[in-house]
Design an enzyme around this catalytic site. Structure first.
Site, PDB file in Angstrom:
ATOM      1  N   CYS A 200       0.815  -1.206   0.000  1.00 21.29           N
ATOM      2  CA  CYS A 200       0.000   0.000   0.000  1.00 21.29           C
ATOM      3  C   CYS A 200       0.851   1.260   0.000  1.00 21.29           C
ATOM      4  CB  CYS A 200      -0.953  -0.001   1.203  1.00 21.29           C
ATOM      5  SG  CYS A 200      -2.014   1.456   1.272  1.00 21.29           S
TER       6      CYS A 200
ATOM      7  N   CYS B 240      -1.456   1.647  -3.018  1.00 18.03           N
ATOM      8  CA  CYS B 240      -2.489   2.667  -2.826  1.00 18.03           C
ATOM      9  C   CYS B 240      -1.961   4.096  -2.794  1.00 18.03           C
ATOM     10  CB  CYS B 240      -3.247   2.417  -1.523  1.00 18.03           C
ATOM     11  SG  CYS B 240      -3.443   0.706  -1.034  1.00 18.03           S
TER      12      CYS B 240
ATOM     13  N   TYR C 211      -9.315  -3.498 -11.003  1.00 13.78           N
ATOM     14  CA  TYR C 211      -9.208  -2.102 -10.581  1.00 13.78           C
ATOM     15  C   TYR C 211      -7.815  -1.520 -10.828  1.00 13.78           C
ATOM     16  CZ  TYR C 211      -7.006  -3.632  -6.168  1.00 13.78           C
ATOM     17  OH  TYR C 211      -6.165  -4.166  -5.229  1.00 13.78           O
TER      18      TYR C 211
ATOM     19  N   GLU D 172     -26.224  13.986  -1.688  1.00 16.18           N
ATOM     20  CA  GLU D 172     -27.630  14.061  -1.296  1.00 16.18           C
ATOM     21  C   GLU D 172     -28.513  13.109  -2.109  1.00 16.18           C
ATOM     22  OE1 GLU D 172     -29.823  17.697  -2.259  1.00 16.18           O
ATOM     23  OE2 GLU D 172     -28.217  18.252  -3.657  1.00 16.18           O
TER      24      GLU D 172
END
Length: 449
Positions: free
Chosen positions: A41, A46, A179, A443
């Site tokens: 990571c 990441c 991904y 929202e």
């Protein structure tokens, strides 16, 4: 009887957390790592990836700014500056991890570990070879990019090397549909590289909600990535300017470089596990029980090396649970339901719970799907036509929200809060009863009807 109460092989997210927590509970802890502290990571995953994503998005931000009244001269990009600044940040984080471990009382040894028996670890490092013993041992060596058996594969790179390219090629081909593949395709494309993505399957991001997958495919094409489905490489040959790829459709694709992102496998080579009789799956994944114990009673494993859920926060929770169980008399397990995740594609994706197809397979007709598709406000003045998509999957009989998915700006930031609601068993009525934050994209999750 032993040099250590607890010895950890591998200083990634899971190993660091387990060793630090075990030490805080009073155990004498040692940890070995043959490269740098922080694991995939921090060092080659990441963190540097997201820094590269940020870099690749600026070209679009500059273009969007004109609609908001900004005028500018033509911007330029320097790859070496990005790589250099990224390396400085990784150095900083590596130092922080070492400091944290030292402050926690963990002895960090720069060496490669190999099990000689259930309690003995051979350490090979700059100072030579030595052995240490431990009552309990943790394997936390993570995963490693899988490179397929394709003629000429030695001319390809993986995500590991992509972070350290000396020069940015004019053209690049990314092979894969997960991904990592879609993220790097977006990175290279955003940095001005002519980018092609090859995937052998019928749609990218297998395992995710189908509508989200289709939407990303559509938007990547609009941004200029040449995504070719049901296409694979049969041979890689070198050319004067890069490599030539022979494809399954009979054509040849010439490119400056080829990067494979076709999955990761547990990093278990040379650890001595087979000789010791540690049970492993065919791909090398270490088999563990709910307390991360292997088939050898005093040896444990957490994180990607077990090939359960390959996510950094999961490895951290597993490491903490192991330490609490073994050294704090607090039996702890990890709940793997409703784990949120983000894909830093362009546009980004945030998801938690079941996709529509998974939900239908599990609950049949007892589901209801709510969706909202819209153009984010930040794109109205910019004149961009990119549209966000958000979905809620609800079990009709209980009104419980069992899946939430988003593709669009800030998806990763938004899905974290939604994941808390799903973890708490929130119903659609409770979503509806929540006051919206306006104006925001988030929202829409409480306005869907």
């Amino acid at each position: 009887m032993f040099d250590y109460d607890f010895f950890v092989i591998g200083a990634g997210s899971g190993g660091v957390r387990a060793s630090r927590m075990a030490s805080s509970y009073g155990a004498k802890v040692g940890l070995c790592e043959d490269y740098r502290v922080g694991g995939t990571c921090v060092i080659r995953g990441c963190v540097p990836k997201k820094l590269f994503v940020y870099a690749s998005e600026y070209k679009g931000h500059f273009a969007d700014s004109a609609g908001f009244g900004w005028s500018r001269e033509e911007a330029s990009f320097d790859w070496s500056t990005l790589v250099g600044n990224k390396d400085k940040e990784i150095d900083r984080l590596n130092g922080l991890y070492l400091q944290t471990l030292n402050n926690a009382g963990v002895e960090v040894i720069q060496a490669r570990g190999k099990l000689l028996d259930a309690h003995t670890v051979e350490l090979t490092g700059p100072d030579g070879v030595k052995t240490v013993t431990a009552d309990k041992i943790l394997i936390a060596t993570g995963g490693w990019p899988q490179m397929p058996d394709v003629p000429g594969i030695e001319h390809a790179i993986s995500s590991n090397e992509a972070f350290h390219l000396e020069n940015l090629p004019d053209k690049i081909t990314v092979v894969g549909g997960g991904y990592i593949a879609v993220e790097f395709a977006g990175i290279f494309n955003g940095l001005g590289v002519e980018t092609t993505l090859l995937y052998r399957g019928e749609q990218i991001l297998r395992g995710f909600d189908r509508e989200i997958r289709d939407k990303l495919y559509e938007e990547m094409g609009k941004k200029g990535v040449d995504v070719r489905l049901e296409t694979n490489v049969t041979k890689i040959s070198t050319t004067e300017g890069g490599v030539a790829l022979s494809l399954t459709d009979g054509s040849t694709l010439e490119t400056g470089a080829v990067m494979y992102a076709t999955g990761r496998v547990p990093n278990v080579k040379g650890l001595g596990l087979e000789e010791l009789g540690v049970e492993m799956q065919r791909n090398g994944a270490i088999v563990v029980d709910e307390n991360y114990r292997t088939s050898v009673d005093n040896i444990f494993a957490v994180g990607d090396v077990t090939d359960r859920v390959q996510l950094t926060p999961v490895a951290i929770k597993e490491g903490a649970a192991l330490a609490a169980t073994q050294f704090n008399d607090t039996p702890t397990t990890v709940d793997y339901d409703y784990i949120p995740t983000a894909i830093f594609s362009q546009p980004p994706i945030g998801t938690v719970g079941l996709g529509e197809e998974e939900a239908a397979e599990k609950y049949g007709d007892d589901i209801q799907v709510f969706r909202s598709e819209f153009r984010a406000m930040k794109y109205t003045l910019a004149g961009k036509e990119e549209r966000s998509l958000m979905k809620l999957i609800v079990q009709k009989s209980t009104d419980k929200v069992i899946g939430a998915h988003m593709i669009g700006p800030d998806a990763a930031e938004i899905i974290q809060g939604v994941a808390i609601a799903l973890k708490c068993g929130a119903t659609k009525a409770q979503f509806d009863n929540t006051v919206a934050v306006h104006p925001s994209s988030a929202e829409e999750f409480v306005l869907m009807r």
